[in-house]
Scaffold this motif. Structure first.
Motif, PDB file in Angstrom:
ATOM      1  N   ASP A   1      18.420 -15.252  69.659  1.00  0.00           N
ATOM      2  CA  ASP A   1      17.214 -15.734  70.343  1.00  0.00           C
ATOM      3  C   ASP A   1      16.283 -14.582  70.709  1.00  0.00           C
ATOM      4  O   ASP A   1      16.013 -14.307  71.878  1.00  0.00           O
ATOM      5  CB  ASP A   1      17.612 -16.528  71.587  1.00  0.00           C
ATOM      6  CG  ASP A   1      16.422 -17.307  72.161  1.00  0.00           C
ATOM      7  OD1 ASP A   1      15.398 -17.414  71.464  1.00  0.00           O
ATOM      8  OD2 ASP A   1      16.532 -17.787  73.295  1.00  0.00           O
ATOM      9  N   LEU A   2      15.779 -13.926  69.677  1.00  0.00           N
ATOM     10  CA  LEU A   2      14.917 -12.759  69.857  1.00  0.00           C
ATOM     11  C   LEU A   2      13.717 -13.043  70.751  1.00  0.00           C
ATOM     12  O   LEU A   2      13.290 -12.190  71.535  1.00  0.00           O
ATOM     13  CB  LEU A   2      14.444 -12.284  68.481  1.00  0.00           C
ATOM     14  CG  LEU A   2      13.626 -11.001  68.408  1.00  0.00           C
ATOM     15  CD1 LEU A   2      14.477  -9.802  68.811  1.00  0.00           C
ATOM     16  CD2 LEU A   2      13.077 -10.796  66.991  1.00  0.00           C
ATOM     17  N   ALA A   3      13.177 -14.251  70.668  1.00  0.00           N
ATOM     18  CA  ALA A   3      11.953 -14.588  71.403  1.00  0.00           C
ATOM     19  C   ALA A   3      12.146 -14.557  72.916  1.00  0.00           C
ATOM     20  O   ALA A   3      11.174 -14.401  73.663  1.00  0.00           O
ATOM     21  CB  ALA A   3      11.448 -15.957  70.974  1.00  0.00           C
ATOM     22  N   ARG A   4      13.386 -14.670  73.397  1.00  0.00           N
ATOM     23  CA  ARG A   4      13.601 -14.662  74.857  1.00  0.00           C
ATOM     24  C   ARG A   4      13.266 -13.308  75.467  1.00  0.00           C
ATOM     25  O   ARG A   4      13.067 -13.191  76.678  1.00  0.00           O
ATOM     26  CB  ARG A   4      15.045 -15.057  75.187  1.00  0.00           C
ATOM     27  CG  ARG A   4      16.095 -14.065  74.720  1.00  0.00           C
ATOM     28  CD  ARG A   4      17.499 -14.635  74.865  1.00  0.00           C
ATOM     29  NE  ARG A   4      18.456 -13.922  74.059  1.00  0.00           N
ATOM     30  CZ  ARG A   4      19.498 -13.264  74.544  1.00  0.00           C
ATOM     31  NH1 ARG A   4      19.713 -13.222  75.848  1.00  0.00           N
ATOM     32  NH2 ARG A   4      20.346 -12.654  73.735  1.00  0.00           N
ATOM     33  N   PHE A   5      13.197 -12.268  74.625  1.00  0.00           N
ATOM     34  CA  PHE A   5      12.827 -10.941  75.099  1.00  0.00           C
ATOM     35  C   PHE A   5      11.344 -10.662  74.895  1.00  0.00           C
ATOM     36  O   PHE A   5      10.880  -9.546  75.149  1.00  0.00           O
ATOM     37  CB  PHE A   5      13.639  -9.869  74.359  1.00  0.00           C
ATOM     38  CG  PHE A   5      15.130 -10.005  74.537  1.00  0.00           C
ATOM     39  CD1 PHE A   5      15.724  -9.702  75.756  1.00  0.00           C
ATOM     40  CD2 PHE A   5      15.934 -10.445  73.501  1.00  0.00           C
ATOM     41  CE1 PHE A   5      17.090  -9.834  75.930  1.00  0.00           C
ATOM     42  CE2 PHE A   5      17.306 -10.569  73.656  1.00  0.00           C
ATOM     43  CZ  PHE A   5      17.882 -10.274  74.875  1.00  0.00           C
ATOM     44  N   GLY A   6      10.613 -11.651  74.417  1.00  0.00           N
ATOM     45  CA  GLY A   6       9.198 -11.459  74.164  1.00  0.00           C
ATOM     46  C   GLY A   6       8.909 -10.798  72.830  1.00  0.00           C
ATOM     47  O   GLY A   6       7.784 -10.358  72.578  1.00  0.00           O
ATOM     48  N   ILE A   7       9.921 -10.714  71.944  1.00  0.00           N
ATOM     49  CA  ILE A   7       9.750 -10.086  70.629  1.00  0.00           C
ATOM     50  C   ILE A   7       9.599 -11.177  69.580  1.00  0.00           C
ATOM     51  O   ILE A   7      10.421 -12.087  69.505  1.00  0.00           O
ATOM     52  CB  ILE A   7      10.944  -9.184  70.279  1.00  0.00           C
ATOM     53  CG1 ILE A   7      11.225  -8.193  71.413  1.00  0.00           C
ATOM     54  CG2 ILE A   7      10.691  -8.449  68.975  1.00  0.00           C
ATOM     55  CD1 ILE A   7      12.496  -7.385  71.210  1.00  0.00           C
TER      56      ILE A   7
END
Length: 252
Positions: free
Chosen positions: A153-159
């Motif tokens: 879930d890369l998007a949870r880090f804002g990436i």
């Protein structure tokens, strides 16, 4: 639809709690190499001779030195060393801020540091990347794609990976930069708004990898665009890639 919802509830929460919890890696995983301090035979070069990418040399003291920027983690040196000085750990945090820090000659290893404060202020909580495959075999590209699955879930880090360099904060480059891709890479870099960052991912992007010194490649991106983060491996493990990105952002 009811069956789908029931199956999803049965799966429960799938995202791994990284970086709060260290990931559980396969017993077959090959991480950062370790070199013992003494015991190397003076006239022995067995490890260097078997290395398929020329990643091993000897220091002035006669000790083996491994360049992680070239290493493909094949274990050939470990098997060839008669004194058993070389081994591979399960350490997955391998990214560095400088190419010189990829040189392994002891247990000490300078892991990647955060961006300068002015960059961290812009990219510390949100970072959009344009991925450029500069002649890669798709192994590094596949492990980058894995980061978008629920487990990471890369998007949870804002990436996030974006479709256009004009919407990106930086480039994530894979592949040895073939002659046919060099101009495309340069133009993509120039299309990024400033300030911008560059992540070289995989042995090919860092040094040319298995294709090093082939006339059709440029031995990586270092002499073409400035690099802010080096992520070694062939290919790097998804956790290695994610760990490097978070360290760059100052999140670890």
């Amino acid at each position: 639809m009811l069956h789908i919802l029931r199956a999803r509830l049965h799966q429960q929460y799938r995202t791994y709690p990284f970086p709060e919890k260290k990931p559980v890696l396969s017993q077959r995983y090959t991480g950062r190499p370790l070199i013992k301090g003494d015991g190397c035979v003076t006239d022995c070069s067995a490890c260097a001779q078997v290395c398929p990418v020329g990643a091993i040399s000897r220091s002035s003291a006669g000790k083996p030195v491994i360049d992680l920027g070239r290493c493909i983690f094949c274990h050939a040196c470990e098997a060839a060393c008669p004194a058993g000085l070389i081994s591979f750990s399960s350490e997955f945090a391998l990214a560095t801020s400088n190419k010189e820090d990829l040189i392994v000659n002891s247990d000490k290893f300078n892991i990647a540091s955060a961006l300068p404060e002015e960059y961290k202020r812009l990219f510390g909580r949100s970072m959009k990347l344009r991925q450029v495959s500069a002649g890669g075999c798709n192994a590094c590209e596949a492990d980058c794609n894995v980061l978008n699955t629920p487990a990471f879930d890369l998007a949870r880090f804002g990436i996030q990976f974006v479709a256009s360099p004009r919407h990106a904060d930086g480039l994530l480059i894979t592949g040895p930069v073939t002659q046919n891709m060099k101009l495309a890479l340069v133009k993509t870099y120039e299309a990024l708004p400033s300030p911008k960052i560059v992540i070289a991912t995989g042995a090919c992007a860092i040094s040319g990898g298995l294709f090093r010194d082939n006339p059709e490649v440029n031995n990586g991106v270092g002499d073409i665009v400035p690099v802010d983060l080096y992520i070694p491996g062939c290919p790097p493990n998804p956790w290695t890639i994610l760990d490097g990105m978070l360290r760059l952002m100052g999140r670890i």
